[in-house]
Scaffold this motif. Structure first.
Motif, mmCIF file in Angstrom:
data_model
loop_
_atom_site.group_PDB
_atom_site.id
_atom_site.type_symbol
_atom_site.label_atom_id
_atom_site.label_comp_id
_atom_site.label_asym_id
_atom_site.label_seq_id
_atom_site.Cartn_x
_atom_site.Cartn_y
_atom_site.Cartn_z
ATOM 1 N N ARG A 389 1.067 -1.221 -0.082
ATOM 2 C CA ARG A 389 0.069 0.021 -0.043
ATOM 3 C C ARG A 389 0.843 1.213 0.060
ATOM 4 O O ARG A 389 1.686 1.240 0.656
ATOM 5 C CB ARG A 389 -0.983 0.028 1.214
ATOM 6 C CG ARG A 389 -1.841 -1.177 1.307
ATOM 7 C CD ARG A 389 -2.747 -1.243 2.332
ATOM 8 N NE ARG A 389 -3.531 -0.088 2.268
ATOM 9 C CZ ARG A 389 -4.620 0.174 3.321
ATOM 10 N NH1 ARG A 389 -4.772 -0.710 4.185
ATOM 11 N NH2 ARG A 389 -5.400 1.268 3.208
ATOM 12 N N PRO A 390 0.689 2.421 -0.776
ATOM 13 C CA PRO A 390 -0.251 2.238 -1.828
ATOM 14 C C PRO A 390 -0.310 1.065 -2.820
ATOM 15 O O PRO A 390 0.984 0.536 -2.819
ATOM 16 C CB PRO A 390 -0.295 3.703 -2.599
ATOM 17 C CG PRO A 390 0.534 4.533 -1.487
ATOM 18 C CD PRO A 390 1.346 3.563 -0.995
ATOM 19 N N GLU A 539 -8.299 1.912 -1.753
ATOM 20 C CA GLU A 539 -6.681 2.215 -1.123
ATOM 21 C C GLU A 539 -6.019 0.911 -0.619
ATOM 22 O O GLU A 539 -4.993 0.584 -0.482
ATOM 23 C CB GLU A 539 -6.862 2.965 -0.007
ATOM 24 C CG GLU A 539 -7.557 4.343 -0.223
ATOM 25 C CD GLU A 539 -7.611 5.459 0.730
ATOM 26 O OE1 GLU A 539 -6.983 5.028 1.646
ATOM 27 O OE2 GLU A 539 -8.415 6.413 0.716
#
Length: 590
Positions: A389-390, A539
């Motif tokens: 993540r991202p 996300e």
């Protein structure tokens, strides 16, 4: 010649007694050619045409930017093979078409663009919005056709469609002065006919010369490690099924350009994937090939990794409909001038007696290709399934490939969207399933391209990849898509940057040395919801499958999938293996 008449196409809209406007004559000729949706923004010059579209039932959609109208027409034409049609008023309307028409011109997409022009009695007297629009547009189309007399409208529309669909297809500009569009004259019903062959490209097909085919067949028959390089011309010729059959008949692996993806299925055992700038295994195989057959492929910068692939000295058989492409970027040993499908079928006939022996002789070669591709997939698997993540682009492309069924369409905007899609998206069958704007590679194609594909292929799932910058350019067309009740999934690659430029600045000048490449952090899902579309922000990579499924289930409106991807410019350039980009000042590496 078999023809279609406008009376049949228009149904109950029979030609009235007495005079009609030039604008109505124009609309009736489009009906005769059986066109699909029109995209445009009107002005006074073409009002009679718009009125006739309303009365005769032509499907016309108001666009918010003329460039996007031409992009939508381009995508429609790529998927259907039929001529895309757009219109614009004079001056700024006409000049707004330039970028999109260059895309269609360079990519060989059949388009008829109709533009209004000044009243001829007042031309060059400082008419409102007047400019030398034909001088501006002439270099970006196959032909400019100016209608000087109203009675010639049927003839010149037929000419526009014939030019757009023959040879290497492309856009044609039909310039209609105000007085010609508003003029009223008497036509005969027999004036409004069309050649159905000119409704789609290619309207004419030709085979290469017999002697050249014989030379090519002899080279291929003797080759131990031949390779096919497939470009976008394979799709323009509707030649993918013929190419797939040819590759399997003679045991020849196929690599593709960005535009040529789908020449054979990416999952086919003989697929080498993309070659050139963003190769999987193709470049290495091309290095050892003894004969290369390039089909409908211009061998431009990205496809050849800035003219380093294939390496010098290879035996090249080049099949193309445009003779000017021969020897432009790589010297050909044999030049096959003709239609891609016809050329493939002719080579198939020439080589047919050797098919069984060729497959047997190349069995080990084919096995090697499969093993190489399997090894590549195993090596990159951790990045394809990354839970970073991202979200990484590799993970996003993996989930898109899983989510789209075999009949799905993926539109790819210019820049990263096309490059990442070209590298990692897998088509599951032969044919056009990947729709990138690679003729001009301009940013802003994603949203209007999705609209054109949704109209071209109702019932087929449509996804589009665009960057946040590309969406910013074309945001207004989300209103158009909502007004038209179009359902598709628009994936925003949200990296809060002009990612291509920022990645190159990072590579060339080092960490932190960025100029004019950052965008404001935005929540595009909320913007989409405010406009009336469905918006989903993602996300967490584990949420991608559910978000994609929900988007594809939406009916009657588009879904904007706002995917937050890496902000690290060191990880933005396409690639999932350990090969490091090496560059010196002045190099272009992506």
């Amino acid at each position: 010649m078999t023809t279609r008449d406008a009376g049949t196409a228009a149904g109950a809209n029979a030609l009235p007694d007495g005079p009609i406007t030039g604008g109505e004559a124009l609309a009736r000729m489009l009906l005769a050619h059986g066109i699909g949706p029109l995209f445009g923004m009107g002005g006074f010059q073409l009002l009679p045409f718009y009125d006739a579209c309303r009365r005769l039932g032509l499907s016309h959609a108001l666009i918010n930017d003329e460039r996007c109208g031409a992009f939508a027409a381009d995508a429609y034409a790529r998927v259907t093979g039929r001529v895309g049609v757009c219109d614009a008023t004079l001056g700024p309307g006409a000049t707004n078409l330039v970028t999109a028409l260059v895309e269609s011109y360079n990519a060989g997409v059949p388009i008829v663009a109709i533009v209004g022009d000044t009243h001829r009695d007042h031309s060059w007297k400082n008419m409102t919005q007047e400019t030398r629009q034909l001088d501006i547009l002439r270099p970006v189309v196959k032909e400019v056709i100016r209608v000087e007399r109203t009675h010639r409208i049927p003839e010149l529309v037929r000419r526009a469609f014939a030019v757009a669909t023959s040879g290497r297809p492309g856009p044609v500009l039909l310039d209609v002065p105000e007085d010609v569009a508003h003029d009223e004259i008497v036509f005969q019903a027999s004036d409004f006919y069309a050649d159905p062959a000119a409704e789609a490209a290619p309207s004419l097909r030709c085979r290469p010369a017999s002697a050249d085919l014989t030379r090519a067949a002899d080279l291929l028959a003797k080759a131990e490690r031949p390779v096919i390089l497939a470009g976008g011309g394979v799709h323009l010729s509707q030649a993918a099924p013929a190419l797939e059959a040819f590759a399997h008949a003679f045991g020849i692996p196929v690599a593709h350009t960005l535009s040529g993806k789908g020449a054979i299925a990416c999952t086919d055992p003989l697929s080498l994937g993309i070659f050139g700038r963003y190769s999987r295994i193709a470049n290495d195989v091309i290095e050892t090939a003894d004969v290369i057959l390039a089909i409908g492929c211009k061998l431009g910068e990205i496809a050849t990794k800035r003219y380093s692939v294939p390496p010098a000295g290879k035996t090249l058989i080049h099949l193309d409909i445009l003779a000017e492409e021969f020897d432009r970027c790589y010297p050909a040993t044999v030049r096959l001038w003709g239609d891609a499908r016809e050329g493939i079928e002719a080579l198939t006939e020439k080589l047919a007696p050797t098919a069984e022996a060729a497959r047997a002789a190349r069995a080990g070669y084919a096995t090697e290709i499969g093993e190489r591709m399997a090894k590549w997939r195993a090596e990159v698997a951790p990045k394809l399934s990354s839970d970073e993540r991202p979200i990484t682009m590799a993970r996003l492309m993996t989930e898109v490939t899983k989510a789209l069924p075999a009949d799905g369409l993926l539109v790819a905007d210019g820049g990263f969207a096309a490059h990442w899609g070209g590298l990692l998206f897998d088509t599951k069958r032969a044919g056009r399933g990947f729709v990138p704007d690679r003729g001009f590679a301009s940013i802003g194609y994603g949203l209007p391209g999705a609209m054109g594909c949704a109209l071209a292929a109702p019932g087929r799932p449509v996804m589009a990849l665009t960057g946040d910058g590309g969406f910013n350019m074309t945001l207004g067309e989300l209103e158009t898509a909502l007004r038209m009740n179009l359902a598709f999934t628009l994936i925003i690659v949200n990296n809060a940057a002009s990612g291509y430029v920022k990645a190159l600045q990072h590579l060339m000048y080092g960490t932190g040395n960025y100029q004019s490449s950052d965008l404001r952090e935005m929540n595009y899902a909320k913007i989409a919801e405010t406009m009336g579309a469905r918006g989903i922000r993602v996300e967490n990579p584990d949420d991608l499958p559910g978000a994609l499924a929900a988007a594809m289930a939406e009916r009657g409106r588009p879904t904007v999938l706002d995917v937050v991807v890496t902000r690290d410019p060191a990880n933005m350039l396409p690639g999932v293996d350990s090969r490091a980009v090496k560059a010196k000042k002045g190099d272009r590496v992506a």
